[in-house]
Design an enzyme around this catalytic site. Structure first.
Site, PDB file in Angstrom:
ATOM      1  N   SER A   1       0.823  -1.214   0.000  1.00 10.09           N
ATOM      2  CA  SER A   1       0.000   0.000   0.000  1.00 10.09           C
ATOM      3  C   SER A   1       0.862   1.272   0.000  1.00 10.09           C
ATOM      4  O   SER A   1       2.013   1.271   0.442  1.00 10.09           O
ATOM      5  CB  SER A   1      -0.945  -0.014   1.189  1.00 10.09           C
ATOM      6  OG  SER A   1      -0.205  -0.161   2.376  1.00 10.09           O
TER       7      SER A   1
ATOM      8  N   GLU B   1       5.927  -0.390  -5.861  1.00  6.51           N
ATOM      9  CA  GLU B   1       4.691  -0.364  -6.650  1.00  6.51           C
ATOM     10  C   GLU B   1       3.561  -0.443  -5.638  1.00  6.51           C
ATOM     11  O   GLU B   1       3.514  -1.364  -4.823  1.00  6.51           O
ATOM     12  CB  GLU B   1       4.650  -1.531  -7.643  1.00  6.51           C
ATOM     13  CG  GLU B   1       5.821  -1.565  -8.631  1.00  6.51           C
ATOM     14  CD  GLU B   1       5.994  -0.288  -9.449  1.00  6.51           C
ATOM     15  OE1 GLU B   1       5.006   0.441  -9.651  1.00  6.51           O
ATOM     16  OE2 GLU B   1       7.128   0.002  -9.858  1.00  6.51           O
TER      17      GLU B   1
HETATM   18  N1  NAD Z   1       1.195  -1.488  -7.833  1.00  9.12           N
HETATM   19  C1  NAD Z   1       1.343  -2.788  -7.756  1.00  9.12           C
HETATM   20  O1  NAD Z   1       1.984  -3.430  -8.585  1.00  9.12           O
HETATM   21  C2  NAD Z   1       0.670  -3.542  -6.631  1.00  9.12           C
HETATM   22  C3  NAD Z   1       0.576  -4.928  -6.712  1.00  9.12           C
HETATM   23  C4  NAD Z   1      -0.029  -5.614  -5.658  1.00  9.12           C
HETATM   24  C5  NAD Z   1      -0.542  -4.933  -4.571  1.00  9.12           C
HETATM   25  N2  NAD Z   1      -0.443  -3.582  -4.536  1.00  9.12           N
HETATM   26  C6  NAD Z   1      -1.006  -2.826  -3.410  1.00  9.12           C
HETATM   27  O2  NAD Z   1      -0.782  -3.539  -2.202  1.00  9.12           O
HETATM   28  C7  NAD Z   1      -1.839  -3.308  -1.295  1.00  9.12           C
HETATM   29  C8  NAD Z   1      -2.417  -4.621  -0.843  1.00  9.12           C
HETATM   30  O3  NAD Z   1      -1.448  -5.468  -0.334  1.00  9.12           O
HETATM   31  P1  NAD Z   1      -1.181  -5.591   1.245  1.00  9.12           P
HETATM   32  O4  NAD Z   1      -2.484  -5.490   1.970  1.00  9.12           O
HETATM   33  O5  NAD Z   1      -0.356  -6.790   1.446  1.00  9.12           O
HETATM   34  O6  NAD Z   1      -0.348  -4.266   1.481  1.00  9.12           O
HETATM   35  P2  NAD Z   1       0.350  -3.727   2.816  1.00  9.12           P
HETATM   36  O7  NAD Z   1       0.924  -2.404   2.500  1.00  9.12           O
HETATM   37  O8  NAD Z   1      -0.548  -3.833   3.976  1.00  9.12           O
HETATM   38  O9  NAD Z   1       1.521  -4.783   3.076  1.00  9.12           O
HETATM   39  C9  NAD Z   1       2.535  -5.000   2.119  1.00  9.12           C
HETATM   40  C10 NAD Z   1       3.760  -5.552   2.817  1.00  9.12           C
HETATM   41  O10 NAD Z   1       4.293  -4.530   3.659  1.00  9.12           O
HETATM   42  C11 NAD Z   1       4.499  -5.070   4.965  1.00  9.12           C
HETATM   43  N3  NAD Z   1       4.450  -3.969   5.929  1.00  9.12           N
HETATM   44  C12 NAD Z   1       3.365  -3.341   6.414  1.00  9.12           C
HETATM   45  N4  NAD Z   1       3.739  -2.360   7.262  1.00  9.12           N
HETATM   46  C13 NAD Z   1       5.096  -2.391   7.297  1.00  9.12           C
HETATM   47  C14 NAD Z   1       6.085  -1.631   7.982  1.00  9.12           C
HETATM   48  N5  NAD Z   1       5.748  -0.633   8.787  1.00  9.12           N
HETATM   49  N6  NAD Z   1       7.394  -1.929   7.781  1.00  9.12           N
HETATM   50  C15 NAD Z   1       7.753  -2.928   6.933  1.00  9.12           C
HETATM   51  N7  NAD Z   1       6.854  -3.677   6.262  1.00  9.12           N
HETATM   52  C16 NAD Z   1       5.552  -3.419   6.448  1.00  9.12           C
HETATM   53  C17 NAD Z   1       3.395  -6.103   5.095  1.00  9.12           C
HETATM   54  O11 NAD Z   1       3.642  -6.980   6.152  1.00  9.12           O
HETATM   55  C18 NAD Z   1       3.448  -6.749   3.736  1.00  9.12           C
HETATM   56  O12 NAD Z   1       4.499  -7.680   3.667  1.00  9.12           O
HETATM   57  C19 NAD Z   1      -2.855  -2.468  -2.046  1.00  9.12           C
HETATM   58  O13 NAD Z   1      -2.688  -1.128  -1.694  1.00  9.12           O
HETATM   59  C20 NAD Z   1      -2.487  -2.712  -3.508  1.00  9.12           C
HETATM   60  O14 NAD Z   1      -2.908  -1.698  -4.367  1.00  9.12           O
HETATM   61  C21 NAD Z   1       0.159  -2.889  -5.524  1.00  9.12           C
END
Ligand code: NAD
Ligand code: A1AUG
EC number: 1.2.1.88
Length: 541
Positions: free
Chosen positions: A266, A293
């Protein structure tokens, strides 16, 4: 040492299996699904050559059956993060000295293992752990992951072939060194292919990596690691840790050898990580590469010349495949008044025919959303929209978490194009439509462009080429992946390199040479054949 210029096999996109009723592929996949459903696994971290188990066990459950436990994974702490960094640094020299064709060969073998003996396992794991139906698992966990591996090997070769010219008496060379330090890959829950690609792409170029997946993707992460090890990836090149994000970040972002972040997730998390890296800049030996991304608020705009059935189909597939949990999912649509009634009719008809339930039944087009947190967040958006002034519920709107995290595909019509669900990323099966005056096409394009901070994907449907041309220009900064007369999802590696700009990321295009360029630090080498022996300029005599 190699004696020859080697070329990797030309990549072609992995064919998508149909899993049609009566096929052996379908039988095999469903049998694997059942077998894995009935098992309980203990998932370790992989650090250096060791499988690391801890006392802190976290249950892995099925989104569609949240009381069913698939097994447990071992959660680590800061000490495991330090061990993973040490393991990555310990093997760095050996790994970067390995010839590129041997590195490529490991990942090409992994691709073939995924295409063959591991196909059912990686697909079943993705169905069970992430709630994908058969087709969605196949296009992600098998095909896209295989494509990333094969195409990246080819892009790596192409990158290495980029060489400077040389003048008389001189040979100029460009060496593409891996980064000096270790890389950190942080991956999201929603794509097994992304989870595998984010550590694999930098590793292929000679980097060593600490990989932290999402806790809701651990089940298929285990299969990824199994495949990479089976393919011959040496210990320590990719170190898989199950550690809370902030705990891992606290160690990694303060480490002097931190050389780069490969992130997908995200926007909020990515911005926070970037700020942390910035605040720690003085600690690092090199400027870390940051690739992220992130989120999207992806649009479909129809022109008054568009075909209503095509638009409705694009919306149903673009918004609701994998329950809208794609960063690319269509979540806001702008439909001209002259075709709205038809688009609505076709969409409502389609949605009535859609079945929702367990991925074990391939006729279920829609499955459950990933977890309780997502369920609460999405259902709160639905409840708020249901009672909002000037917002009408067109379809769906129900949800039920008694067995799994099920939310019906839901469509709202909003009078205000800036209504909350037209602007914010919901990351679930919710589409909001704004109906505009069919004669105000250019005005609506301005609104589309200005509505959201994101710029990931978008689509224009039109039979009128002038309208396509205008939209393509006016929305040039509104999407990194722009579709004409198609849904805004389903980018294919090598065909539609993927990534967005603005708040959606650094746009380094996963599945393209552009991405690989971020994981190398070029060294220019000039060799002079006959070195001068007189300092004086020739014209001075
Ligand atoms: N643009 C792209 O190519 C793409 C592709 C897939 C998903 N996404 C995005 O990803 C999101 C959905 O996926 P999600 O729910 O897994 O996202 P998220 O941001 O909640 O988590 C992504 C990763 O970040 C880690 N994370 C979270 N907080 C963190 C921190 N403070 N420090 C280090 N790591 C941390 C999570 O544990 C996970 O491994 C949506 O916003 C979606 O649009 C984007
Ligand atoms: N690359 C995928 C989306 C990945 C994000 O979730 C698509 O094009 O639909």
């Amino acid at each position: 040492m190699p004696k020859g210029n080697f070329f990797v096999p030309d990549p072609i996109n992995e064919p998508i299996l149909s899993y049609a009723p009566g096929t052996q592929d379908r039988e095999d996949l469903l049998a694997k699904y059942k077998e894995m459903y009935a098992q309980q696994i203990e998932a370790p971290m992989f650090i250096g050559g060791k499988e690391v188990h801890t006392d802190k066990k976290i249950a892995m459950t099925c989104p569609h059956d949240h009381q069913h436990v698939l097994g447990h994974f071992s959660e680590g702490d800061a000490s495991h993060v330090n061990e993973a960094i040490d393991a990555a640094l310990a093997v760095k020299e050996a790994w970067e000295k390995m010839t590129w064709e041997n590195r490529a060969s490991i990942f090409l073998k992994a691709a073939d293992l995924l295409a063959g003996p591991y196909r059912t396992k990686i697909n079943a794991a993705t169905m069970l752990g992430q709630g994908k139906n058969v087709h969605q698992a196949e296009i992600d966990a098998a095909c896209e992951f295989i494509d990333f591996l094969r195409f990246n090997a080819s892009f790596m070769q192409e990158l290495y072939m980029q060489q400077p010219i040389s003048s008389e008496g001189v040979w100029n060379r460009m060496e593409y060194r891996p980064l000096e330090g270790f890389l950190f890959a942080i991956t999201p829950f929603n794509f097994t292919a992304i989870a595998g690609n984010l550590p694999a792409a930098p590793a292929m170029l000679g980097n060593t990596v600490v990989w932290k997946p999402s806790y809701t993707q651990v089940y298929s992460a285990q299969v990824i690691m199994e495949v990479l090890k089976k393919a011959g990836l040496p210990d320590g090149v990719i170190n898989l840790i199950y550690v809370d994000g902030p705990v891992a970040g606290e160690v990694i972002f303060k480490h002097p050898d931190f050389a780069g972040l490969h992130f997908t997730g995200s926007t909020g998390v990515f911005k926070a990580l970037w700020k942390t890296i910035g605040a720690n800049l003085d600690r690092y030996k090199t400027y870390p590469r940051i690739v992220g991304e992130t989120g999207g608020k992806d649009f479909v705009v129809a022109h008054k010349s568009a075909d209503a059935k095509e638009v409705a189909t694009g919306l149903v597939r673009g918004s609701f495949e994998f329950q809208g949990q794609k960063c690319s999912a269509a979540s806001r649509a702008y439909i001209p008044s002259n075709i709205w009634e038809d688009v609505k009719k076709y969409m409502v008809e389609d949605l009535k025919s859609i079945k929702m339930g367990s991925p074990e039944d391939p006729s279920n087009f829609v499955n459950a959303v990933i977890d309780g947190v997502a369920f609460k967040k999405i259902s709160a958006y639905i409840d708020e929209a249901k009672s909002a002034k000037d917002v009408e519920l067109v379809a769906g709107g129900n949800y039920d978490d008694s067995k799994g995290w099920f939310i019906e595909p839901t469509v709202f019509e909003a009078k205000d194009p800036m209504y909350k669900t037209m602007c914010e990323e919901i990351f679930g099966p919710v589409l909001t439509v704004h109906v505009y005056d069919e004669n105000k096409f250019e005005e609506i394009l301005d609104i589309v462009d200005a509505t959201s901070p994101y710029a990931l994907t978008g689509a224009i449907f039109s039979k009128d080429r002038y309208a396509v041309d205008i939209a393509t220009y006016k929305l040039r900064n509104a999407a990194g992946n722009f579709y004409i007369n198609d849904k805004p999802t389903g980018a294919v590696v090598g065909q539609q390199p993927f990534g967005g700009a603005r708040g959606s990321g650094t746009n380094d295009k996963a599945g393209a040479m552009m991405n690989l360029m971020r994981w190398v630090s070029a060294r220019t080498i000039k060799e002079t054949f006959v070195s001068p022996t007189d300092y004086r300029y020739p014209f001075l005599g």
